[in-house]
Design a protein around this motif. Structure first.
Motif, PDB file in Angstrom:
ATOM      1  N   UNK A 129       0.830  -1.208   0.000  1.00 19.23           N
ATOM      2  CA  UNK A 129       0.000   0.000   0.000  1.00 19.23           C
ATOM      3  C   UNK A 129       0.864   1.258   0.000  1.00 19.23           C
ATOM      4  N   UNK A 130       1.973   1.207   0.739  1.00 22.81           N
ATOM      5  CA  UNK A 130       2.849   2.378   0.835  1.00 22.81           C
ATOM      6  C   UNK A 130       4.307   1.979   0.590  1.00 22.81           C
ATOM      7  N   UNK A 131       5.129   2.983   0.318  1.00 25.16           N
ATOM      8  CA  UNK A 131       6.561   2.767   0.142  1.00 25.16           C
ATOM      9  C   UNK A 131       7.182   2.387   1.486  1.00 25.16           C
ATOM     10  N   UNK A 132       8.323   1.697   1.456  1.00 25.05           N
ATOM     11  CA  UNK A 132       9.000   1.390   2.719  1.00 25.05           C
ATOM     12  C   UNK A 132       9.389   2.684   3.451  1.00 25.05           C
ATOM     13  N   UNK A 133       8.971   2.794   4.697  1.00 23.60           N
ATOM     14  CA  UNK A 133       9.301   3.958   5.513  1.00 23.60           C
ATOM     15  C   UNK A 133       9.294   3.539   6.971  1.00 23.60           C
ATOM     16  N   UNK A 134      10.202   4.082   7.735  1.00 25.67           N
ATOM     17  CA  UNK A 134      10.229   3.807   9.165  1.00 25.67           C
ATOM     18  C   UNK A 134       8.994   4.440   9.812  1.00 25.67           C
ATOM     19  N   UNK A 135       8.276   3.661  10.604  1.00 25.60           N
ATOM     20  CA  UNK A 135       7.039   4.156  11.204  1.00 25.60           C
ATOM     21  C   UNK A 135       7.282   5.352  12.109  1.00 25.60           C
ATOM     22  N   UNK A 136       8.397   5.353  12.824  1.00 26.54           N
ATOM     23  CA  UNK A 136       8.720   6.493  13.691  1.00 26.54           C
ATOM     24  C   UNK A 136       8.953   7.748  12.857  1.00 26.54           C
ATOM     25  N   UNK A 137       9.656   7.597  11.726  1.00 27.09           N
ATOM     26  CA  UNK A 137       9.895   8.739  10.852  1.00 27.09           C
ATOM     27  C   UNK A 137       8.585   9.285  10.288  1.00 27.09           C
ATOM     28  N   UNK A 138       7.683   8.394   9.929  1.00 25.10           N
ATOM     29  CA  UNK A 138       6.397   8.824   9.397  1.00 25.10           C
ATOM     30  C   UNK A 138       5.622   9.605  10.455  1.00 25.10           C
ATOM     31  N   UNK A 139       5.621   9.111  11.677  1.00 23.15           N
ATOM     32  CA  UNK A 139       4.914   9.807  12.752  1.00 23.15           C
ATOM     33  C   UNK A 139       5.526  11.182  13.008  1.00 23.15           C
ATOM     34  N   UNK A 140       6.862  11.257  12.983  1.00 19.05           N
ATOM     35  CA  UNK A 140       7.528  12.545  13.162  1.00 19.05           C
ATOM     36  C   UNK A 140       7.151  13.498  12.029  1.00 19.05           C
ATOM     37  N   UNK A 141       7.091  12.992  10.804  1.00 17.72           N
ATOM     38  CA  UNK A 141       6.692  13.828   9.668  1.00 17.72           C
ATOM     39  C   UNK A 141       5.281  14.377   9.865  1.00 17.72           C
ATOM     40  N   UNK A 142       4.381  13.514  10.283  1.00 13.56           N
ATOM     41  CA  UNK A 142       2.991  13.937  10.490  1.00 13.56           C
ATOM     42  C   UNK A 142       2.908  15.024  11.558  1.00 13.56           C
ATOM     43  N   UNK A 143       3.558  14.780  12.680  1.00 14.99           N
ATOM     44  CA  UNK A 143       3.506  15.736  13.795  1.00 14.99           C
ATOM     45  C   UNK A 143       4.175  17.055  13.397  1.00 14.99           C
ATOM     46  N   UNK A 144       5.327  16.979  12.732  1.00 12.42           N
ATOM     47  CA  UNK A 144       6.060  18.190  12.360  1.00 12.42           C
ATOM     48  C   UNK A 144       5.256  19.063  11.406  1.00 12.42           C
ATOM     49  N   UNK A 145       4.650  18.459  10.411  1.00 11.44           N
ATOM     50  CA  UNK A 145       3.880  19.230   9.438  1.00 11.44           C
ATOM     51  C   UNK A 145       2.646  19.875  10.066  1.00 11.44           C
ATOM     52  N   UNK A 146       2.173  19.295  11.139  1.00 12.04           N
ATOM     53  CA  UNK A 146       1.003  19.865  11.823  1.00 12.04           C
ATOM     54  C   UNK A 146       1.390  20.918  12.858  1.00 12.04           C
ATOM     55  N   UNK A 147       2.549  20.747  13.482  1.00 11.26           N
ATOM     56  CA  UNK A 147       2.939  21.654  14.565  1.00 11.26           C
ATOM     57  C   UNK A 147       3.553  22.960  14.045  1.00 11.26           C
ATOM     58  N   UNK A 148       4.452  22.864  13.053  1.00 11.73           N
ATOM     59  CA  UNK A 148       5.227  24.052  12.703  1.00 11.73           C
ATOM     60  C   UNK A 148       4.387  25.247  12.261  1.00 11.73           C
ATOM     61  N   UNK A 149       3.296  25.075  11.515  1.00  4.36           N
ATOM     62  CA  UNK A 149       2.509  26.259  11.142  1.00  4.36           C
ATOM     63  C   UNK A 149       1.997  27.056  12.343  1.00  4.36           C
ATOM     64  N   UNK A 150       1.926  26.423  13.516  1.00  2.55           N
ATOM     65  CA  UNK A 150       1.479  27.135  14.715  1.00  2.55           C
ATOM     66  C   UNK A 150       2.646  27.786  15.450  1.00  2.55           C
ATOM     67  N   UNK A 151       3.764  27.066  15.590  1.00  6.95           N
ATOM     68  CA  UNK A 151       4.887  27.657  16.325  1.00  6.95           C
ATOM     69  C   UNK A 151       5.654  28.659  15.463  1.00  6.95           C
ATOM     70  N   UNK A 152       5.499  28.575  14.149  1.00  6.22           N
ATOM     71  CA  UNK A 152       6.208  29.486  13.251  1.00  6.22           C
ATOM     72  C   UNK A 152       5.319  30.543  12.639  1.00  6.22           C
ATOM     73  N   UNK A 153       4.202  30.834  13.279  1.00  3.77           N
ATOM     74  CA  UNK A 153       3.210  31.749  12.705  1.00  3.77           C
ATOM     75  C   UNK A 153       3.785  33.089  12.238  1.00  3.77           C
ATOM     76  N   UNK A 154       4.479  33.849  13.074  1.00  6.38           N
ATOM     77  CA  UNK A 154       4.968  35.171  12.614  1.00  6.38           C
ATOM     78  C   UNK A 154       5.897  35.072  11.403  1.00  6.38           C
ATOM     79  N   UNK A 155       6.813  34.097  11.448  1.00  7.47           N
ATOM     80  CA  UNK A 155       7.747  33.927  10.340  1.00  7.47           C
ATOM     81  C   UNK A 155       7.022  33.547   9.059  1.00  7.47           C
TER      82      UNK A 155
END
Length: 203
Positions: free
Chosen positions: A144-170
């Motif tokens: 179904x998906x390409x080989x990817x480390x599950x921890x890396x995928x979770x970090x990607x998901x969290x990072x893409x969701x968090x940064x727009x909030x912590x980096x708002x002014x920039x």
């Protein structure tokens, strides 16, 4: 009756503190302003919470106890992986729009007090990621998906969701938008971030 009054006073303090922290952040908030908003004197506020830091932690934990079960439910239900990614993004972004102080507080607290995460992990509602990791492995095995480390995928998901909030002014400066347009952009992240992640891993 006394216990009810104590609970009501504490709830009023936490509600007042949440409003002030949302408006002014940790650094800009003042205990006197929180006491005024809660309609109590500053001495009583300090009786319940000896410092602004302890009050901020209490406000954060209250919010985290609302968010954690939602995230835990998404990660551990039987939903198909792609829908799970969409549901995670929708739940997280929707929640943080209502509690915008949370991401910056987490970053600030982890930098100044790394042991704080141990307090969060001790919470009964702290999300488990084991089922999510197993689903990722199964999705790889079934093609179904390409080989990817599950921890890396979770970090990607969290990072893409968090940064727009912590980096708002920039980010507002970089893309040259006002607050109204940026708030709409954040609403759109509910689907944009999920679609980006899914498209990057699906075969």
């Amino acid at each position: 009756m006394a216990s009810v009054k104590i609970e009501n006073t504490e709830e009023e303090i936490l509600n007042a503190a949440k409003e002030v922290f949302q408006q002014k952040g940790m650094a800009g908030a003042r205990m006197q302003e929180i006491a005024d908003k809660a309609k109590i004197n500053k001495a009583l506020l300090h009786y319940y919470y000896r410092s602004k830091q302890l009050l901020f932690e209490a406000v954060f934990k209250n919010a985290f106890r609302l968010l954690a079960p939602q995230i835990g439910k998404v990660l551990n239900d039987d939903t198909e992986l792609f829908d799970k990614i969409r549901n995670f993004t929708d739940s997280y972004v929707s929640f943080v729009i209502k509690h915008p102080y949370l991401p910056n507080f987490v970053i600030q607290e982890l930098n100044s007090n790394p042991e704080f995460v141990l307090k969060l992990r001790a919470e009964a509602s702290f999300p488990s990621t084991e089922k999510f990791k197993q689903q990722v492995l199964e999705a790889i095995e079934t093609g179904l998906i390409k080989p990817i480390d599950a921890d890396q995928l979770l970090i990607n998901i969290i990072s893409l969701n968090i940064f727009p909030f912590i980096g708002t002014p920039l980010l507002m400066a970089l893309i040259n938008v006002d607050k109204i347009k940026y708030d709409q952009l954040l609403q759109n992240r509910k689907t944009e971030a999920a679609d980006f992640i899914i498209n990057s891993i699906k075969i």
